[in-house]
Structure formats: C-alpha cells, structure tokens
Motif scaffolding. Structure first.
Motif, PDB file in Angstrom:
ATOM      1  N   ASP A  24      27.767  -1.557  -9.482  1.00 48.71           N
ATOM      2  CA  ASP A  24      27.310  -2.352 -10.627  1.00 48.71           C
ATOM      3  C   ASP A  24      25.985  -1.812 -11.144  1.00 48.71           C
ATOM      4  O   ASP A  24      25.473  -0.791 -10.675  1.00 48.71           O
ATOM      5  CB  ASP A  24      27.222  -3.835 -10.255  1.00 48.71           C
ATOM      6  CG  ASP A  24      26.257  -4.091  -9.109  1.00 48.71           C
ATOM      7  OD1 ASP A  24      25.234  -3.380  -9.005  1.00 48.71           O
ATOM      8  OD2 ASP A  24      26.513  -4.999  -8.295  1.00 48.71           O
ATOM      9  N   TRP A  25      25.395  -2.521 -12.122  1.00 50.78           N
ATOM     10  CA  TRP A  25      24.189  -2.052 -12.789  1.00 50.78           C
ATOM     11  C   TRP A  25      22.951  -2.071 -11.900  1.00 50.78           C
ATOM     12  O   TRP A  25      21.914  -1.535 -12.289  1.00 50.78           O
ATOM     13  CB  TRP A  25      23.928  -2.916 -14.024  1.00 50.78           C
ATOM     14  CG  TRP A  25      23.894  -4.387 -13.691  1.00 50.78           C
ATOM     15  CD1 TRP A  25      22.838  -5.125 -13.295  1.00 50.78           C
ATOM     16  CD2 TRP A  25      25.005  -5.269 -13.694  1.00 50.78           C
ATOM     17  NE1 TRP A  25      23.203  -6.419 -13.036  1.00 50.78           N
ATOM     18  CE2 TRP A  25      24.552  -6.540 -13.287  1.00 50.78           C
ATOM     19  CE3 TRP A  25      26.373  -5.127 -14.006  1.00 50.78           C
ATOM     20  CZ2 TRP A  25      25.380  -7.644 -13.171  1.00 50.78           C
ATOM     21  CZ3 TRP A  25      27.194  -6.233 -13.889  1.00 50.78           C
ATOM     22  CH2 TRP A  25      26.695  -7.482 -13.491  1.00 50.78           C
TER      23      TRP A  25
ATOM     24  N   THR B  17      27.923   3.733 -13.041  1.00 49.09           N
ATOM     25  CA  THR B  17      27.576   2.319 -13.206  1.00 49.09           C
ATOM     26  C   THR B  17      27.918   1.889 -14.638  1.00 49.09           C
ATOM     27  O   THR B  17      28.119   2.737 -15.516  1.00 49.09           O
ATOM     28  CB  THR B  17      26.080   2.098 -12.939  1.00 49.09           C
ATOM     29  OG1 THR B  17      25.317   2.860 -13.883  1.00 49.09           O
ATOM     30  CG2 THR B  17      25.719   2.519 -11.517  1.00 49.09           C
TER      31      THR B  17
END
Length: 452
Positions: free
Chosen positions: A325-326, A336
């Motif tokens: 994820d980010w 990402t």
C-alpha cells in the motif's frame, strides 16, 4: 528402605562399636544419645582408630544404593525426575509417561477416533491436524532431546501449541498440566526459539528459483492482470499483553491503533504463504521505516537478490516485484498505488484497484495467522521473547497452508491508516525507475482491459 539394608547397617554399627567403643555415635538408651561437646567438634575425626572412617564410607555407599533403588521403583518421584531403571532391568516407563502426560492435555482419548474426527479434534486443541503435529514433533525432537528436557518431546510441543492456539498464559497452562509456571515459560521459549531458527529456513523461503517465480507471477496475474507480481507486503501490529515496568512510559510501542505492540512485517505469495518475515521494531514505527530496516530491503537494494524473469512493458524492463500500500516507498522492486483517494487518471485508478487486489493476499494471510494462533491477539510472553514467538507462529502458519489445513473464521484487520511514504535521498534511483515502471504497467493494463 529395604529391610536387608537396615540389617546390614545395624551389623556395621555393632562392628564399629566393638572396634572403637569410645567413639560410638549411637546408643540404645536415651541417656547416651547426647551430642559431643561443643568445645571439641572434631573429636570424632581426630580419633586414631580407622573404624569411624570405614563405617561412614560403607554406610554412605549403602544409603546411596538404597535411595537409588527407591527412585527406580518410583520413576515419578519428584526428588529425581530423570531417574529410571537400569539398562539391564525392565523397559523404561518413559514411553508410558509420554502417552499419559500427552493425553492429560486433552479432555478425552482421541487416539482411536477416525482420522477426520481425530484431526478436527486435534485442531481444536493444538491448532493443527495430527499429521502436521507429528511433522513438527519429528523435526524438533532431536533438538529437544539435546536440551535434556525432562518432558517428552510430543508433550512439550503439544503444550506449547495449545498455548499458541488458545492464547493461554503460562500460569493457566501450568495449572492445567500440573507444572510450574516457570517451567511452562521455559519450555515455551525453547520450542518457539527452535521453530523460529531451525524450521524457519525450511518453511520460509524467498522465491528465487525459476519454478517458484513462474508459479507465483502467473497466479498473481490471473488475480490482478498485473504481470510479474511475486508477492505482497504488509505490516501488522501485534498487541502486547503488558510492557515491562521499565518500558511502561515509552511511547515507541504505542501503535497507531492505540495499544502497545510490536510490528510484524510479512511478504506473502498467492497461496497466503509467507516467504519473508521481519519483527524488528516497536509498534509506533512506520511501515516504511520497518521495511528499510529489514534484511529483505538490504538484499534487494544491494542486488543480492536477482529475480531472473524479465519482461518488457512499453520499453521498460520489468523484473518481478512486490506490491504494497501507500505506506511503503515506491521502488523498482516495490509497486505502490498512485494515490489513496482514487483521484488519478482512469489508468491509474484501474492500476490501484488491481494492485490492492493483489495486496489482499497478504491481508488474508495475516488474518489467518492471528486466527489460528490467538496468542498473537494479546501476546502474553516476555518482550524479549516476543519476536521469536511471532516468527514461530508464522512458521506454523506456513506448515498449515502447505498442508492445506482448513482456514478458520477470522476477525477483520483494521483498515490501513498513515501518510504515503516518501523516497529517501539514497533511494532516488530506485524511486525514479519505479515511477516509470508503474506508469508503463498502468497504461498497458488500461489499454489491454479497455480493448476487451
């Protein structure tokens, strides 16, 4: 004591009194039982006669023989738990003790049940089926035997698995098994350490072989339509039951969800099997910081790991990569999302949705991990032993996944929160390369799916 030994000791006493009556130790009358004068505490040793020395020597030998005989007759004696019959005597009762002690962990005898019923019952007790349990015991038995533990290997492993599966405290397990809590903690630490060190290299491996890479990338592509994905990374806060007194005031363990914890980082494949595990940071640490401190990051940035499966996407050479994820940094080996709010271009939003679908594999794997080994929901071991206990549970999780154990009902993990990670100065080249790869993958994905 045996009557014959008493008779021999009595005869020796009479012989001693006959040889040296001035130093008699015992008397048949109460008036002569007084102790020697305090002014001459060594009077018995200063006697010129050798009879006292002879008496004490022979009496000590006979007393030792008598105590050894009593211990052999009662192998469960608390004074000598390791005692047993000699090799020339009858068979050792250790096997009987093993079975009896092991059965004491269950509420019923499940040995005679049909395999499906037996395995279901076994999972409810120890978190895994009987065949997987025997695999663990067989692999750990040589190391447990070398530790000179007074308990049988199957009993020790079963006791620890029961604690890991149900989250029991050492005191609760000790009460159930009639053992000292300190011994339960000691056995737990030993078994989890063996799982985390001796079995880790066998069951948690980075997919470097061509066969494993092809299998993983093909499976992820079927799920996400993204080529060359070989794994998904995520972090999870493992709640601590309590911090040591000298750490109570420390805020570094207070995670973003509001409780004290240590941080677990795992990379999972399409089968929800972990191929990398890292537990090196307190709960307040950011995912990106923990990732950069991991051995996996160091091996990837140094070029120690080279995944030999390169594809060409719009002029970009794309090697196998991980999705996250980010909260993780964008790099050539780590893809990402473009953003966490879905405000990008259609191609970028499509890419983000597919990437998060691939990331769902590691989220599901963590849910299974905590569902099978409930001690991770409230870790009641010492802080120094927390990392090895977590890694041990990850090893057991992989064993269950490889054996295709049924997946238990699990609780939903908290939604990910946190700011997007920024690239460090030392990561600029990886970051710029990752940007080009990500955009090429997004454009190619959008074109391919739009033309269908």
């Amino acid at each position: 004591m045996d009557q014959s030994l008493l008779l021999v000791l009595s005869n020796l006493l009479h012989l001693h009194n006959h040889l040296d009556p001035t130093t008699s130790l015992l008397s048949t009358t109460s008036s002569s039982a007084a102790t020697p004068s305090a002014s001459s505490p060594t009077s018995l040793l200063s006697s010129s006669s050798a009879a006292p020395l002879l008496f004490f020597t022979i009496a000590s030998v006979l007393s030792y023989v008598a105590s050894s005989s009593a211990a052999s007759a009662n192998p469960k004696s608390k004074g000598n738990p390791n005692s047993g019959p000699s090799k020339a005597g009858p068979p050792s009762p250790s096997s009987d003790f093993s079975v009896a002690a092991f059965r004491a962990l269950s509420t019923e005898h499940i040995w005679s049940l049909e395999p499906p019923l037996r395995d279901a019952r076994w999972r409810s007790l120890f978190g895994l089926s009987y065949p997987v349990f025997t695999t663990v015991v067989d692999k750990l038995r040589p190391f447990i035997a070398a530790s000179n533990l007074s308990l049988p290997s199957d009993y020790a492993v079963a006791m620890v698995l029961s604690r890991l599966a149900h989250g029991h405290s050492a005191k609760a397990v000790a009460s159930r098994c009639s053992l000292d809590p300190f011994l339960v903690s000691k056995i737990t630490n030993m078994v989890t350490r063996l799982l985390a060190t001796k079995l880790y290299p066998e069951f948690i491996k980075i997919p470097v072989s061509r066969r494993r890479l092809v299998e993983a990338t093909q499976a992820f592509e079927e799920l996400t339509a993204l080529p060359n994905v070989c794994g998904a990374v995520d972090g999870s806060a493992i709640k601590l039951h309590r911090l040591p007194r000298d750490r109570v005031s420390s805020s570094s363990y207070r995670c973003k969800y509001g409780y004290d914890s240590v941080l677990l980082q795992v990379v999972a494949d399409h089968k929800k099997i972990f191929w990398d595990v890292c537990v090196k940071a307190p709960g307040a640490t950011e995912d990106a910081t923990h990732f950069r401190d991991s051995l996996l990051y160091n091996r990837l940035t140094s070029g120690d790991i080279v995944w030999d499966k390169v594809i060409n996407v719009r002029g970009q050479h794309v090697r196998p990569y991980i999705v996250g994820d980010w909260c993780y940094p964008l790099m050539s080996f780590m893809m990402t999302p473009f953003n966490s709010k879905g405000t990008g271009t259609p191609a970028q939003n499509l890419f983000d949705g597919m990437l998060m679908k691939g990331r769902s594999m590691v989220v599901e794997a963590i849910r299974l991990l905590k569902g099978r080994w409930r001690i991770l929901q409230d870790l009641n071991v010492g802080l120094n032993h927390a990392p090895q206990t977590i890694v041990a549970c990850c090893v057991l999780h992989n064993l269950c996944q490889i054996a295709r154990e049924p997946e238990p009902d699990t609780a939903r993990e908290p939604d990910e929160i946190g700011a997007p990670a920024r690239a460090l100065e030392s990561e600029k080249s990886f970051f710029y390369h990752g940007q080009n790869l990500r955009q090429a993958l997004a454009d190619e994905l959008h074109q391919r799916l739009s033309s269908r």
